[in-house]
Design a protein around this motif. Structure first.
Motif: not given
Length: 103
Positions: A44-46, A50-51, A53-62
């Motif tokens: 979402p835009d909100s 807050t993200i 440049k250089g932020s680390v995004l973590t995803f959990e994939i099943e």
């Protein structure tokens, strides 16, 4: 042996209420072309503001939905979308142009 979809995926499909998992519903929708992308979710835009440049995004994939039976593959694509949606504005402008021309 035959089994109903609700027996194969009991946590996803309830025989009374139908499909409970929106992601499963999108995955099962037929694609028009052999190579396709299906939207799993969005930020979402909100939260997106807050993200930085250089932020680390973590995803959990099943691996819930098997694709090996039809030689399919899965990948994670993180991208931006414009107000037209999609990867570029050309198709959006094309639709608008054709709609105006045909009207």
């Amino acid at each position: 042996m035959r089994s109903f979809v609700c027996q194969t995926y009991p946590m996803v499909i309830n025989p009374i209420e139908g499909i409970l998992n929106e992601h499963f519903l999108v995955w099962m929708r037929t694609a028009a072309l052999p190579k396709f992308r299906k939207l799993y979710g969005y930020i979402p835009d909100s939260q997106f503001k807050t993200i930085t440049k250089g932020s680390v995004l973590t995803f959990e994939i099943e691996t819930n939905w098997v694709v090996s039976g039809f030689a399919g593959r899965k990948s994670l694509v993180v991208t931006e979308s414009s107000y037209m949606g999609g990867r570029n504005d050309f198709v959006g402008w094309l639709y608008i142009g054709v709609g105006i021309f045909c009207a």
